[in-house]
Design a protein around this motif. Structure first.
Motif, mmCIF file in Angstrom:
data_model
loop_
_atom_site.group_PDB
_atom_site.id
_atom_site.type_symbol
_atom_site.label_atom_id
_atom_site.label_comp_id
_atom_site.label_asym_id
_atom_site.label_seq_id
_atom_site.Cartn_x
_atom_site.Cartn_y
_atom_site.Cartn_z
ATOM 1 N N ILE A 168 -19.255 26.916 24.504
ATOM 2 C CA ILE A 168 -18.371 26.737 23.759
ATOM 3 C C ILE A 168 -17.665 28.092 23.513
ATOM 4 C CG2 ILE A 168 -17.253 25.890 21.654
ATOM 5 C CD1 ILE A 168 -19.430 23.765 21.721
ATOM 6 N N VAL A 169 -16.386 28.392 23.792
ATOM 7 C CA VAL A 169 -15.983 29.700 23.371
ATOM 8 C C VAL A 169 -14.961 29.889 22.332
ATOM 9 C CG1 VAL A 169 -14.827 31.808 24.437
ATOM 10 C CG2 VAL A 169 -16.332 30.163 25.584
ATOM 11 N N LYS A 170 -14.941 30.465 21.366
ATOM 12 C CA LYS A 170 -14.258 30.992 20.179
ATOM 13 C C LYS A 170 -14.151 32.291 19.888
ATOM 14 C CE LYS A 170 -13.033 29.319 15.252
ATOM 15 N NZ LYS A 170 -13.603 28.736 13.952
ATOM 16 N N PRO A 171 -13.259 32.990 20.088
ATOM 17 C CA PRO A 171 -13.035 34.267 20.123
ATOM 18 C C PRO A 171 -13.516 34.978 18.682
ATOM 19 C CG PRO A 171 -10.930 33.427 21.277
ATOM 20 C CD PRO A 171 -11.640 32.451 20.683
ATOM 21 N N GLY A 172 -14.305 36.097 18.832
ATOM 22 C CA GLY A 172 -14.803 36.726 17.655
ATOM 23 C C GLY A 172 -15.948 35.858 17.070
ATOM 24 N N GLN A 173 -16.318 34.770 17.358
ATOM 25 C CA GLN A 173 -17.277 33.962 16.758
ATOM 26 C C GLN A 173 -18.916 34.464 17.272
ATOM 27 O OE1 GLN A 173 -16.724 30.826 14.891
ATOM 28 N NE2 GLN A 173 -18.950 31.096 14.108
ATOM 29 N N VAL A 174 -19.528 34.623 16.210
ATOM 30 C CA VAL A 174 -21.047 35.102 16.205
ATOM 31 C C VAL A 174 -21.870 34.197 15.335
ATOM 32 C CG1 VAL A 174 -20.377 37.541 16.988
ATOM 33 C CG2 VAL A 174 -20.960 36.712 14.428
ATOM 34 N N PHE A 175 -23.231 34.122 15.541
ATOM 35 C CA PHE A 175 -24.226 33.450 14.734
ATOM 36 C C PHE A 175 -25.496 34.103 14.631
ATOM 37 C CE2 PHE A 175 -21.845 29.680 16.485
ATOM 38 C CZ PHE A 175 -21.109 29.089 15.282
ATOM 39 N N SER A 176 -25.910 34.300 13.584
ATOM 40 C CA SER A 176 -27.670 34.783 13.647
ATOM 41 C C SER A 176 -28.413 33.424 13.925
ATOM 42 C CB SER A 176 -27.680 35.209 12.335
ATOM 43 O OG SER A 176 -26.706 36.344 11.886
ATOM 44 N N ARG A 177 -29.480 34.064 14.420
ATOM 45 C CA ARG A 177 -30.563 33.121 14.662
ATOM 46 C C ARG A 177 -31.988 33.718 14.547
ATOM 47 N NH1 ARG A 177 -27.289 34.679 18.306
ATOM 48 N NH2 ARG A 177 -26.302 32.638 18.829
ATOM 49 N N ILE A 178 -32.788 32.925 14.698
ATOM 50 C CA ILE A 178 -34.434 33.417 14.467
ATOM 51 C C ILE A 178 -35.299 32.422 15.224
ATOM 52 C CG2 ILE A 178 -34.419 31.766 12.237
ATOM 53 C CD1 ILE A 178 -36.218 35.257 12.523
ATOM 54 N N HIS A 179 -36.317 33.240 15.742
ATOM 55 C CA HIS A 179 -37.377 32.370 16.535
ATOM 56 C C HIS A 179 -38.350 31.790 15.436
ATOM 57 C CE1 HIS A 179 -40.830 31.602 18.984
ATOM 58 N NE2 HIS A 179 -40.186 31.730 20.021
ATOM 59 N N LEU A 180 -38.862 30.750 15.765
ATOM 60 C CA LEU A 180 -39.642 30.091 14.638
ATOM 61 C C LEU A 180 -40.973 30.869 14.446
ATOM 62 C CD1 LEU A 180 -40.782 27.512 13.466
ATOM 63 C CD2 LEU A 180 -42.040 26.975 15.533
ATOM 64 N N ASP A 181 -41.555 31.713 15.432
ATOM 65 C CA ASP A 181 -42.571 32.641 15.102
ATOM 66 C C ASP A 181 -42.357 33.801 14.212
ATOM 67 O OD1 ASP A 181 -44.185 31.143 16.898
ATOM 68 O OD2 ASP A 181 -44.140 32.498 18.427
ATOM 69 N N ASP A 182 -41.151 34.120 14.064
ATOM 70 C CA ASP A 182 -40.596 35.101 13.312
ATOM 71 C C ASP A 182 -40.360 34.546 11.852
ATOM 72 O OD1 ASP A 182 -40.887 37.302 14.828
ATOM 73 O OD2 ASP A 182 -38.767 36.824 16.027
ATOM 74 N N ILE A 183 -40.152 33.485 11.678
ATOM 75 C CA ILE A 183 -40.015 32.776 10.276
ATOM 76 C C ILE A 183 -41.489 32.909 10.006
ATOM 77 C CG2 ILE A 183 -39.553 30.768 8.809
ATOM 78 C CD1 ILE A 183 -37.628 29.650 11.042
ATOM 79 N N VAL A 184 -42.312 32.307 10.526
ATOM 80 C CA VAL A 184 -43.989 32.303 10.221
ATOM 81 C C VAL A 184 -44.237 33.762 9.813
ATOM 82 C CG1 VAL A 184 -46.291 31.937 10.803
ATOM 83 C CG2 VAL A 184 -44.427 30.305 11.568
ATOM 84 N N ALA B 101 -24.939 36.913 17.596
ATOM 85 C CA ALA B 101 -24.260 37.031 18.957
ATOM 86 C C ALA B 101 -23.439 35.685 18.982
ATOM 87 C CB ALA B 101 -25.387 37.235 19.956
ATOM 88 N N PRO B 102 -22.557 35.809 20.171
ATOM 89 C CA PRO B 102 -21.623 34.594 20.536
ATOM 90 C C PRO B 102 -22.567 33.720 21.202
ATOM 91 C CG PRO B 102 -20.509 36.728 21.053
ATOM 92 C CD PRO B 102 -21.864 37.134 20.913
ATOM 93 N N PRO B 103 -22.432 32.474 20.836
ATOM 94 C CA PRO B 103 -23.450 31.297 21.349
ATOM 95 C C PRO B 103 -23.212 31.390 22.953
ATOM 96 C CG PRO B 103 -21.783 30.297 20.144
ATOM 97 C CD PRO B 103 -21.564 31.774 19.880
ATOM 98 N N GLN B 104 -22.015 31.513 23.595
ATOM 99 C CA GLN B 104 -21.859 31.455 25.044
ATOM 100 C C GLN B 104 -22.617 32.644 25.565
ATOM 101 O OE1 GLN B 104 -19.349 32.007 22.847
ATOM 102 N NE2 GLN B 104 -18.176 33.858 23.398
ATOM 103 N N ASP B 105 -22.905 33.871 24.971
ATOM 104 C CA ASP B 105 -23.680 34.806 25.859
ATOM 105 C C ASP B 105 -25.164 34.271 25.752
ATOM 106 O OD1 ASP B 105 -21.320 36.137 25.303
ATOM 107 O OD2 ASP B 105 -22.093 37.980 24.113
ATOM 108 N N VAL B 106 -25.689 33.611 24.758
ATOM 109 C CA VAL B 106 -26.841 33.222 24.675
ATOM 110 C C VAL B 106 -27.238 32.062 25.933
ATOM 111 C CG1 VAL B 106 -28.820 32.143 23.337
ATOM 112 C CG2 VAL B 106 -27.229 33.484 22.244
ATOM 113 N N ALA C 253 -16.735 26.552 11.655
ATOM 114 C CA ALA C 253 -15.948 27.374 10.715
ATOM 115 C C ALA C 253 -16.646 28.464 9.997
ATOM 116 C CB ALA C 253 -15.540 26.098 9.742
ATOM 117 N N GLU C 254 -17.742 28.841 10.318
ATOM 118 C CA GLU C 254 -18.512 29.693 9.458
ATOM 119 C C GLU C 254 -19.046 30.714 10.485
ATOM 120 O OE1 GLU C 254 -21.587 28.247 6.765
ATOM 121 O OE2 GLU C 254 -20.366 26.457 6.059
ATOM 122 N N ASN C 255 -18.389 32.004 10.140
ATOM 123 C CA ASN C 255 -18.552 33.069 11.016
ATOM 124 C C ASN C 255 -19.080 34.092 10.282
ATOM 125 O OD1 ASN C 255 -18.494 34.830 13.349
ATOM 126 N ND2 ASN C 255 -16.228 35.161 13.328
#
Length: 224
Positions: free
Chosen positions: A112-128, A152-157, A189-191
C-alpha cells in the motif's frame, strides 16, 4: 520484585489497576519496578516529523486516547503509593510468526503506497531487551519509546521481505484508490518518526535489530 502490565485499557481505563494495586496493598508488597506497555499511538499524527517522549500527546484514535489515560492513571498511582512505574511506548511489533515474511507466505502481502508515509517498528526481542535494561535501572515516572532506528515506508519493508524469500514483489496499491477498511485508514492517518534516543542514552539500550533488514534476515535464518 517486578510487575509488567501488557493488557490494553478498555472504556473504563486499565483493568489491571483494579486488580494489581489492591493485591499489592493487601500483601504489603512494594515491587522495585512496574512496567506499563503503551503505544506510540498516543502521539497521533505529526505529518512525518520526529516525535520524542516530550512531544505533545495528540491521540486521534479511541485506543490511543485510552492509552493516554492509562499512562496517566499508572503514573498517579505510582506517585501516590511510592511505586516505580515506567511507561514504554511501542510502535508496530514484528517477530517470528508475525512479519512481512509471514504475510507473503500466506499470499496476503500488499504494498500500500501513500506518498510520504512512514511507520516506526520494533522487533519483539528488542522490546524484551529494553524492558530488561529498564529493570536494571528503575526510574519512577520514566517514559521511553522503544522502536528501531529507521522509520520506513511499509512498501519498502514488503519489497525487502519479498527479496529475501525470492518471490515476486506485490504490485503497488495506491492508497487513495483502495477500498480500505476504516481501521486501516485510521492506521495510515498517523504519520510520524519515533525517536529512541532517550532509551539509548538513559538505559544504555542496544538494539539487536536496528532496522527491519536485520530483523527480517534473522527471522528467515531462524526458520520461523
Amino acid at each position: 520484585t517486578a510487575v509488567l502490565i501488557t493488557s490494553p485499557p478498555g472504556p473504563d481505563g486499565c483493568a489491571a489497576l483494579e486488580s494489581v494495586i489492591p493485591a499489592l496493598a493487601q500483601a504489603q508488597a512494594f515491587p522495585d519496578w512496574i512496567g506499563y506497555l503503551s503505544t506510540t499511538g498516543v502521539y497521533g499524527d505529526f505529518e512525518g516529523r520526529w516525535v520524542f517522549e516530550t512531544s505533545p500527546l495528540k491521540a486521534q484514535s479511541v485506543e490511543g486516547a485510552r492509552r493516554v489515560g492509562a499512562e496517566r492513571d499508572w503514573r498517579q498511582v505510582g506517585r501516590g503509593m511510592g511505586l516505580t512505574v515506567t511507561s514504554f511506548r511501542l510502535p508496530g511489533i514484528y517477530g517470528p510468526g508475525r512479519s512481512a515474511l509471514d504475510r507473503l507466505r500466506a499470499g496476503e502481502g500488499r504494498r500500500i503506497v501513500k506518498p510520504g508515509q512512514v511507520f516506526s517498528r520494533i522487533h519483539l526481542d528488542d522490546i524484551v531487551s529494553g524492558l530488561l535494561a529498564s529493570l536494571d535501572q528503575p526510574r519512577a515516572g520514566g517514559i521511553y519509546n522503544l522502536c528501531d532506528d529507521e522509520p520506513a515506508p511499509p512498501q519498502d519493508v514488503m519489497e525487502y521481505a519479498a527479496g529475501l524469500l525470492g518471490v515476486p514483489v506485490p504490485p503497488d496499491l495506491p492508497f487513495n484508490e483502495l477500498g480500505l477498511s476504516p481501521a486501516t485508514r485510521r492506521f495510515y492517518a498517523e504519520n510520524k518518526r519515533v525517536s529512541n534516543a532517550r532509551a539509548k542514552a538513559e538505559l544504555g539500550w542496544t538494539l539487536h535489530y536496528p532496522t527491519y533488514r536485520e530483523g527480517l534476515k534473522a527471522i528467515l535464518a531462524s526458520g520461523r
